[in-house]
Design a protein around this motif. Structure first.
Motif, PDB file in Angstrom:
ATOM      1  N   MET A   9      34.819  42.053  52.286  1.00 26.35           N
ATOM      2  CA  MET A   9      36.027  42.935  52.180  1.00 26.35           C
ATOM      3  C   MET A   9      36.066  43.660  51.175  1.00 26.35           C
ATOM      4  SD  MET A   9      40.113  41.629  52.970  1.00 26.35           S
ATOM      5  CE  MET A   9      40.502  41.855  51.377  1.00 26.35           C
ATOM      6  N   GLY A  10      35.838  44.821  51.382  1.00 28.67           N
ATOM      7  CA  GLY A  10      35.827  45.461  49.436  1.00 28.67           C
ATOM      8  C   GLY A  10      37.552  45.413  49.095  1.00 28.67           C
ATOM      9  N   ARG A  11      37.832  45.863  47.741  1.00 30.52           N
ATOM     10  CA  ARG A  11      38.784  45.571  46.746  1.00 30.52           C
ATOM     11  C   ARG A  11      39.247  47.120  46.827  1.00 30.52           C
ATOM     12  NH1 ARG A  11      36.277  44.638  41.548  1.00 30.52           N
ATOM     13  NH2 ARG A  11      36.932  42.176  41.258  1.00 30.52           N
ATOM     14  N   LYS A  12      41.103  47.189  47.781  1.00 23.29           N
ATOM     15  CA  LYS A  12      41.847  48.119  47.924  1.00 23.29           C
ATOM     16  C   LYS A  12      42.601  48.569  46.826  1.00 23.29           C
ATOM     17  CE  LYS A  12      42.679  45.758  52.104  1.00 23.29           C
ATOM     18  NZ  LYS A  12      42.981  45.467  52.906  1.00 23.29           N
ATOM     19  N   GLY A  13      42.541  47.956  46.018  1.00 18.48           N
ATOM     20  CA  GLY A  13      43.601  48.474  44.868  1.00 18.48           C
ATOM     21  C   GLY A  13      42.403  48.973  43.393  1.00 18.48           C
ATOM     22  N   LYS A  14      42.854  49.203  42.259  1.00 16.89           N
ATOM     23  CA  LYS A  14      42.218  50.147  41.406  1.00 16.89           C
ATOM     24  C   LYS A  14      41.690  49.340  39.980  1.00 16.89           C
ATOM     25  CE  LYS A  14      42.347  55.100  39.942  1.00 16.89           C
ATOM     26  NZ  LYS A  14      43.574  56.216  40.168  1.00 16.89           N
ATOM     27  N   ILE A  70      38.357  45.342  21.744  1.00  9.23           N
ATOM     28  CA  ILE A  70      38.228  44.555  22.903  1.00  9.23           C
ATOM     29  C   ILE A  70      38.409  45.014  23.908  1.00  9.23           C
ATOM     30  CG2 ILE A  70      39.643  42.300  23.824  1.00  9.23           C
ATOM     31  CD1 ILE A  70      40.012  40.835  21.491  1.00  9.23           C
ATOM     32  N   THR A  71      37.653  44.821  24.931  1.00  9.70           N
ATOM     33  CA  THR A  71      38.404  45.499  26.036  1.00  9.70           C
ATOM     34  C   THR A  71      39.757  45.063  27.018  1.00  9.70           C
ATOM     35  OG1 THR A  71      36.537  45.807  26.653  1.00  9.70           O
ATOM     36  CG2 THR A  71      37.060  46.378  28.732  1.00  9.70           C
ATOM     37  N   VAL A  72      40.889  45.277  27.148  1.00 10.84           N
ATOM     38  CA  VAL A  72      41.427  44.442  28.668  1.00 10.84           C
ATOM     39  C   VAL A  72      41.329  45.700  29.858  1.00 10.84           C
ATOM     40  CG1 VAL A  72      44.131  43.889  28.637  1.00 10.84           C
ATOM     41  CG2 VAL A  72      43.029  44.325  26.207  1.00 10.84           C
ATOM     42  N   LYS A  73      41.354  44.510  30.435  1.00 10.00           N
ATOM     43  CA  LYS A  73      40.863  45.260  32.260  1.00 10.00           C
ATOM     44  C   LYS A  73      42.132  44.853  32.932  1.00 10.00           C
ATOM     45  CE  LYS A  73      36.415  44.104  32.402  1.00 10.00           C
ATOM     46  NZ  LYS A  73      34.953  43.773  33.143  1.00 10.00           N
ATOM     47  N   TRP A  74      42.690  45.741  33.859  1.00 10.80           N
ATOM     48  CA  TRP A  74      44.049  45.406  34.774  1.00 10.80           C
ATOM     49  C   TRP A  74      43.275  45.410  36.107  1.00 10.80           C
ATOM     50  CZ3 TRP A  74      45.208  47.882  30.493  1.00 10.80           C
ATOM     51  CH2 TRP A  74      45.544  49.841  30.681  1.00 10.80           C
ATOM     52  N   TYR A  75      43.926  44.993  37.406  1.00 10.49           N
ATOM     53  CA  TYR A  75      43.758  45.161  38.526  1.00 10.49           C
ATOM     54  C   TYR A  75      45.272  45.873  39.184  1.00 10.49           C
ATOM     55  CZ  TYR A  75      42.294  45.341  43.626  1.00 10.49           C
ATOM     56  OH  TYR A  75      42.010  45.474  44.837  1.00 10.49           O
ATOM     57  N   LEU A  76      45.714  46.660  39.778  1.00  9.95           N
ATOM     58  CA  LEU A  76      46.360  47.459  40.607  1.00  9.95           C
ATOM     59  C   LEU A  76      46.070  47.230  42.282  1.00  9.95           C
ATOM     60  CD1 LEU A  76      46.842  51.092  39.041  1.00  9.95           C
ATOM     61  CD2 LEU A  76      48.195  48.672  37.578  1.00  9.95           C
ATOM     62  N   PRO A  77      47.234  46.337  41.890  1.00  9.02           N
ATOM     63  CA  PRO A  77      47.199  46.216  43.858  1.00  9.02           C
ATOM     64  C   PRO A  77      46.777  47.478  44.612  1.00  9.02           C
ATOM     65  CG  PRO A  77      49.322  46.112  43.190  1.00  9.02           C
ATOM     66  CD  PRO A  77      48.542  45.707  41.625  1.00  9.02           C
ATOM     67  N   GLU A  78      46.794  47.941  45.846  1.00  8.92           N
ATOM     68  CA  GLU A  78      46.642  48.780  46.516  1.00  8.92           C
ATOM     69  C   GLU A  78      48.250  49.812  46.623  1.00  8.92           C
ATOM     70  OE1 GLU A  78      44.951  50.126  50.521  1.00  8.92           O
ATOM     71  OE2 GLU A  78      46.256  47.908  51.025  1.00  8.92           O
ATOM     72  N   GLY A 107      36.969  33.801  40.005  1.00  7.18           N
ATOM     73  CA  GLY A 107      37.737  33.735  40.890  1.00  7.18           C
ATOM     74  C   GLY A 107      38.545  34.072  42.099  1.00  7.18           C
ATOM     75  N   ARG A 108      37.959  35.529  42.285  1.00  7.14           N
ATOM     76  CA  ARG A 108      38.084  36.808  43.110  1.00  7.14           C
ATOM     77  C   ARG A 108      39.567  37.193  43.020  1.00  7.14           C
ATOM     78  NH1 ARG A 108      34.705  33.021  45.395  1.00  7.14           N
ATOM     79  NH2 ARG A 108      35.590  31.955  46.591  1.00  7.14           N
ATOM     80  N   ILE A 109      40.281  37.274  41.953  1.00  8.18           N
ATOM     81  CA  ILE A 109      41.756  37.246  41.700  1.00  8.18           C
ATOM     82  C   ILE A 109      42.029  38.535  42.937  1.00  8.18           C
ATOM     83  CG2 ILE A 109      42.014  38.217  39.589  1.00  8.18           C
ATOM     84  CD1 ILE A 109      43.810  35.177  39.582  1.00  8.18           C
ATOM     85  N   ALA A 110      41.293  39.947  42.073  1.00  8.87           N
ATOM     86  CA  ALA A 110      41.642  41.228  43.531  1.00  8.87           C
ATOM     87  C   ALA A 110      41.403  41.484  44.447  1.00  8.87           C
ATOM     88  CB  ALA A 110      40.428  41.901  42.317  1.00  8.87           C
ATOM     89  N   ARG A 124      45.377  40.618  49.418  1.00 15.11           N
ATOM     90  CA  ARG A 124      45.844  39.751  50.577  1.00 15.11           C
ATOM     91  C   ARG A 124      47.279  38.699  49.911  1.00 15.11           C
ATOM     92  NH1 ARG A 124      41.661  35.776  51.129  1.00 15.11           N
ATOM     93  NH2 ARG A 124      43.264  34.391  50.212  1.00 15.11           N
ATOM     94  N   LEU A 125      48.131  39.048  48.804  1.00 14.41           N
ATOM     95  CA  LEU A 125      48.745  37.833  48.683  1.00 14.41           C
ATOM     96  C   LEU A 125      50.026  39.550  48.971  1.00 14.41           C
ATOM     97  CD1 LEU A 125      48.121  35.149  46.614  1.00 14.41           C
ATOM     98  CD2 LEU A 125      48.328  35.384  48.842  1.00 14.41           C
ATOM     99  N   HIS A 126      49.760  40.451  48.042  1.00 14.18           N
ATOM    100  CA  HIS A 126      50.505  41.282  48.174  1.00 14.18           C
ATOM    101  C   HIS A 126      50.874  42.171  49.647  1.00 14.18           C
ATOM    102  CE1 HIS A 126      49.996  41.727  43.925  1.00 14.18           C
ATOM    103  NE2 HIS A 126      51.637  42.249  43.909  1.00 14.18           N
ATOM    104  N   SER A 127      49.623  42.299  50.574  1.00 17.90           N
ATOM    105  CA  SER A 127      50.016  42.937  51.463  1.00 17.90           C
ATOM    106  C   SER A 127      50.672  41.738  52.674  1.00 17.90           C
ATOM    107  CB  SER A 127      48.753  44.062  52.113  1.00 17.90           C
ATOM    108  OG  SER A 127      47.604  42.311  52.499  1.00 17.90           O
ATOM    109  N   ASP A 128      50.303  40.265  52.377  1.00 13.07           N
ATOM    110  CA  ASP A 128      51.149  39.958  53.431  1.00 13.07           C
ATOM    111  C   ASP A 128      52.414  39.400  52.911  1.00 13.07           C
ATOM    112  OD1 ASP A 128      48.573  39.607  54.859  1.00 13.07           O
ATOM    113  OD2 ASP A 128      48.366  37.798  53.966  1.00 13.07           O
TER     114      ASP A 128
END
Length: 241
Positions: free
Chosen positions: A1-6, A21-29, A52-55, A60-64
């Motif tokens: 399953m690919g990541r849907k967010g950004k 220092i690089t700061v990265k963040w993941y926006l949910p779909e 941790g596969r947090i993205a 999953r947690l957002h869409s559910d």
């Protein structure tokens, strides 16, 4: 399953640490600038994204509908020695690293994301030494960081003293796990340490504080296999929808 967010990132030229220092963040779909978001700042950031596969978990947690709107932010270290200097209670860069989080990372996230601008909506999460850093930073700056998720943190007398003498941590919300097999853990310093005993001492201290506090002993040892498995429960507990 690919990541849907950004996944996005920014470079921070830290004046406290004298490095970029690089700061990265993941926006949910489902991300929209019309909503407000909690932020979960992860030390050992690349490990949380990869091991941790947090993205994927965030999607999953957002869409559910299992967690409230949350952006997961990762900050990584240069190497294991750099990690020791930044995260360890006696690390030579620990104080500077806290200032970096407080005065450089938080303003960046508040500028780039639709956040609540409130301590209660900012979490620090970390495993092992990164969990220690999360706890010590929030204990020192509880108005800026209101939530802590620490997975198998390194605990020594300095950590216990900080919690014992902390004045204003009653606003904190803490999630704390340790594995019941963590009695002989190899450390960066090259020795082996019992993590379970000191974590139980920390648990007793935190239980006596007037805070929101959740503690679990996991069946397992000091590895990502067990931290990854526990992440869903940690996030649902700390960011309930």
């Amino acid at each position: 399953m690919g990541r849907k967010g950004k996944m996005l990132d920014r470079q921070v030229d830290s004046k406290f640490l004298n490095e970029t220092i690089t700061v990265k963040w993941y926006l949910p779909e489902s991300f929209s600038p019309l909503y407000k978001y909690h932020v979960c700042i992860m030390q050992d950031g690349d490990d949380y994204f990869q091991l941790g596969r947090i993205a994927t978990l965030s999607d999953r947690l957002h869409s559910d509908g299992e967690i409230e709107n949350t952006v997961f932010v990762g900050i990584h270290y240069n190497d294991k020695y750099d990690r020791q200097e930044k995260y360890h209670p006696n690390g030579s860069k620990q104080a500077a690293y806290m200032q970096f989080l407080l005065h450089e990372v938080v303003p960046l996230l508040d500028k780039e994301l639709p956040t609540y601008h409130m301590g209660g909506s900012r979490a620090l999460i970390g495993d092992s030494l990164a969990g220690t850093l999360a706890l010590m930073t929030a204990a020192k700056y509880p108005n800026t960081f209101g939530k802590v998720i620490m997975q198998s943190p390194y605990v020594d007398d300095k950590v216990l003293n900080v919690i014992q003498s902390a004045q204003s941590i009653d606003t904190l919300d803490i999630y704390h796990t340790i594995g019941n097999e963590e009695t002989d853990v190899p450390t960066t310093a090259g020795d082996r340490k019992d993590f379970l005993g000191p974590n139980r001492k920390l648990h007793k201290l935190l239980e006596q504080q007037d805070i929101q506090y959740v503690y679990h002993e996991l069946d397992g040892n000091h590895t990502w296999k067990y931290w990854q498995k526990d992440l869903k429960r940690a996030l649902v507990t700390m960011f309930p929808a």
